[in-house]
Write a protein that holds these residues in place. Structure first.
Motif, mmCIF file in Angstrom:
data_model
loop_
_atom_site.group_PDB
_atom_site.id
_atom_site.type_symbol
_atom_site.label_atom_id
_atom_site.label_comp_id
_atom_site.label_asym_id
_atom_site.label_seq_id
_atom_site.Cartn_x
_atom_site.Cartn_y
_atom_site.Cartn_z
ATOM 1 N N LYS A 84 0.820 -1.211 0.000
ATOM 2 C CA LYS A 84 0.000 0.000 0.000
ATOM 3 C C LYS A 84 0.858 1.267 0.000
ATOM 4 O O LYS A 84 0.437 2.315 -0.498
ATOM 5 N N LEU A 85 2.048 1.162 0.563
ATOM 6 C CA LEU A 85 2.907 2.331 0.686
ATOM 7 C C LEU A 85 3.624 2.675 -0.614
ATOM 8 O O LEU A 85 3.777 3.856 -0.959
ATOM 9 N N LEU A 86 4.089 1.671 -1.329
ATOM 10 C CA LEU A 86 4.937 1.915 -2.496
ATOM 11 C C LEU A 86 4.311 2.847 -3.527
ATOM 12 O O LEU A 86 4.993 3.750 -4.040
ATOM 13 N N PRO A 87 3.038 2.690 -3.891
ATOM 14 C CA PRO A 87 2.469 3.612 -4.887
ATOM 15 C C PRO A 87 2.470 5.065 -4.445
ATOM 16 O O PRO A 87 2.472 5.970 -5.295
ATOM 17 N N LEU A 88 2.497 5.303 -3.142
ATOM 18 C CA LEU A 88 2.444 6.670 -2.637
ATOM 19 C C LEU A 88 3.785 7.394 -2.730
ATOM 20 O O LEU A 88 3.850 8.601 -2.497
ATOM 21 N N LEU A 89 4.854 6.677 -3.062
ATOM 22 C CA LEU A 89 6.144 7.335 -3.234
ATOM 23 C C LEU A 89 6.134 8.323 -4.392
ATOM 24 O O LEU A 89 6.994 9.199 -4.474
ATOM 25 N N ASP A 90 5.175 8.184 -5.295
ATOM 26 C CA ASP A 90 5.080 9.092 -6.442
ATOM 27 C C ASP A 90 4.200 10.300 -6.156
ATOM 28 O O ASP A 90 3.920 11.099 -7.051
ATOM 29 N N ALA A 91 3.763 10.462 -4.920
ATOM 30 C CA ALA A 91 2.865 11.571 -4.588
ATOM 31 C C ALA A 91 3.532 12.915 -4.844
ATOM 32 O O ALA A 91 4.735 13.077 -4.661
ATOM 33 N N SER A 92 2.746 13.882 -5.263
ATOM 34 C CA SER A 92 3.294 15.215 -5.516
ATOM 35 C C SER A 92 3.559 15.977 -4.218
ATOM 36 O O SER A 92 4.407 16.867 -4.185
ATOM 37 N N CYS A 93 2.859 15.625 -3.143
ATOM 38 C CA CYS A 93 3.018 16.314 -1.865
ATOM 39 C C CYS A 93 4.298 15.854 -1.172
ATOM 40 O O CYS A 93 4.443 14.660 -0.867
ATOM 41 N N PRO A 94 5.238 16.755 -0.883
ATOM 42 C CA PRO A 94 6.486 16.322 -0.257
ATOM 43 C C PRO A 94 6.290 15.767 1.145
ATOM 44 O O PRO A 94 7.034 14.886 1.569
ATOM 45 N N ILE A 95 5.304 16.273 1.877
ATOM 46 C CA ILE A 95 5.065 15.760 3.223
ATOM 47 C C ILE A 95 4.603 14.316 3.155
ATOM 48 O O ILE A 95 5.018 13.477 3.957
ATOM 49 N N VAL A 101 8.279 7.403 3.097
ATOM 50 C CA VAL A 101 9.654 6.922 3.239
ATOM 51 C C VAL A 101 9.923 6.464 4.665
ATOM 52 O O VAL A 101 10.510 5.398 4.899
ATOM 53 N N TYR A 102 9.499 7.260 5.659
ATOM 54 C CA TYR A 102 9.668 6.835 7.040
ATOM 55 C C TYR A 102 8.921 5.532 7.305
ATOM 56 O O TYR A 102 9.422 4.647 8.008
ATOM 57 N N ALA A 103 7.721 5.415 6.771
ATOM 58 C CA ALA A 103 6.937 4.201 6.982
ATOM 59 C C ALA A 103 7.621 2.994 6.355
ATOM 60 O O ALA A 103 7.553 1.885 6.892
ATOM 61 N N ALA A 112 11.063 -1.949 -2.203
ATOM 62 C CA ALA A 112 11.131 -0.512 -1.919
ATOM 63 C C ALA A 112 12.521 0.061 -2.140
ATOM 64 O O ALA A 112 12.673 1.281 -2.263
ATOM 65 N N LEU A 113 13.533 -0.797 -2.200
ATOM 66 C CA LEU A 113 14.905 -0.306 -2.199
ATOM 67 C C LEU A 113 15.211 0.579 -3.406
ATOM 68 O O LEU A 113 15.759 1.677 -3.255
ATOM 69 N N THR A 114 14.883 0.120 -4.606
ATOM 70 C CA THR A 114 15.205 0.901 -5.803
ATOM 71 C C THR A 114 14.542 2.264 -5.793
ATOM 72 O O THR A 114 15.220 3.286 -6.016
ATOM 73 N N PRO A 115 13.234 2.365 -5.544
ATOM 74 C CA PRO A 115 12.650 3.711 -5.500
ATOM 75 C C PRO A 115 13.202 4.580 -4.374
ATOM 76 O O PRO A 115 13.330 5.794 -4.538
ATOM 77 N N LEU A 116 13.557 3.995 -3.240
ATOM 78 C CA LEU A 116 14.152 4.793 -2.166
ATOM 79 C C LEU A 116 15.496 5.367 -2.590
ATOM 80 O O LEU A 116 15.787 6.549 -2.340
ATOM 81 N N LEU A 117 16.318 4.552 -3.226
ATOM 82 C CA LEU A 117 17.618 5.043 -3.682
ATOM 83 C C LEU A 117 17.455 6.118 -4.751
ATOM 84 O O LEU A 117 18.248 7.071 -4.809
ATOM 85 N N GLN A 118 16.439 5.975 -5.588
ATOM 86 C CA GLN A 118 16.182 7.011 -6.589
ATOM 87 C C GLN A 118 15.785 8.321 -5.932
ATOM 88 O O GLN A 118 16.209 9.400 -6.367
ATOM 89 N N LEU A 119 14.986 8.232 -4.873
ATOM 90 C CA LEU A 119 14.603 9.447 -4.154
ATOM 91 C C LEU A 119 15.809 10.101 -3.486
ATOM 92 O O LEU A 119 15.939 11.322 -3.479
ATOM 93 N N LEU A 120 16.694 9.298 -2.907
ATOM 94 C CA LEU A 120 17.883 9.852 -2.264
ATOM 95 C C LEU A 120 18.729 10.615 -3.265
ATOM 96 O O LEU A 120 19.314 11.661 -2.942
#
Length: 266
Positions: A84-95, A101-103, A112-120
């Motif tokens: 449920k969390l992974l799709p929300l990584l693309d949200a436009s709201c930074p909060i 990410v914390y969740a 989750a690892l690849t999208p997290l590293l992309q965000l970093l």
């Protein structure tokens, strides 16, 4: 999940986004930094299960419901949460991205690892990157070492301080990784301009010490002693001293006692 002795001030002037706008949004959401919510208390298994059931439903709702659900999964672990969390990584709201990410640090998942590293690497929001640097400590067996080192070398202070902490976890899975992490942390302890980063580097070096070979251990001892005696910031000096005391090395403890006896250390 690694804890850290030192947290950065919010709204730092070096964040590369409109910090005043974000602070207003945070106030409106009544959210704050989800990192401050972690480990706030243990619910009973039945209560935690009920909260997680509610959280999963909330994540399927609108923005306000999603924020409530994310608060739950910043506090609780549930194997159903990552999907449920992974799709929300693309949200436009930074909060919202930050909270997701914390969740995912609280509820780690391989996917989750690849999208997290992309965000970093790519997210324009400093709070989001800071959250990733913290959350990656939950993925110590994954290839997180080089991304964390790059963050410690180049990112803003709020990200660097958590990269320094997470490097202790990244280096805990083998001698070669421990040595690589220690090398970067030693450099940060010596040259980083921010006391919070130097403090966390000292803390992480203390955690890695037992995983290092003797020549690198000696280097860590000397670096911590130098920071304890000469760093310009009191908090860094105190953190270095605590790290040295926790090494439980008789020779190091003897040196500390000698410094006390000579009046060079209180």
């Amino acid at each position: 999940m690694a804890a850290s002795p030192y947290e950065s001030p919010k709204g730092s002037s070096d964040l590369d986004f409109d910090s005043e706008l974000l602070e207003r949004e945070l106030a409106e959401e009544d959210l704050g930094d989800p990192l401050d919510e972690l480990d706030s208390g243990e619910a009973s298994p039945a209560d935690a299960a009920a909260e997680c059931d509610l959280g999963l439903r909330l994540l399927e709702g609108g923005h306000d419901e999603q924020m409530q659900g994310l608060r739950i999964f910043c506090e609780h672990r549930d194997p159903r949460a990552p999907a449920k969390l992974l799709p929300l990584l693309d949200a436009s709201c930074p909060i919202l991205r930050m909270s997701v990410v914390y969740a995912l640090g609280r509820n780690p998942a391989v996917q989750a690892l690849t999208p997290l590293l992309q965000l970093l690497q790519n997210d324009s929001n400093g709070y989001v990157r800071k959250a990733v640097a913290w959350s990656l400590s939950s993925y110590p067996d994954a290839p997180i070492m080089n991304p964390l080192i790059k963050a410690l070398e180049t990112d803003i202070s709020a990200v660097r301080l958590w990269a320094a902490s997470s490097l202790a976890d990244a280096g805990s899975t083998g001698l070669a990784k421990a040595d690589q992490a220690a090398g970067q942390l030693l450099l940060a302890l010596k040259i980083d301009s921010e006391p919070v980063v130097r403090s966390n580097s000292a803390w992480s070096l203390g955690r890695l010490y037992a995983d290092l070979v003797e020549p690198r251990q000696k280097e860590v001892e000397e670096a911590l002693l130098n920071a304890m005696l000469n760093d310009a910031d009191l908090a860094v000096r105190d953190e270095a001293r605590m790290a040295l005391e926790q090494l439980e090395n008789p020779l190091v403890l003897e040196r500390l006692q000698t410094l006390v006896d000579e009046g060079l250390l209180a």
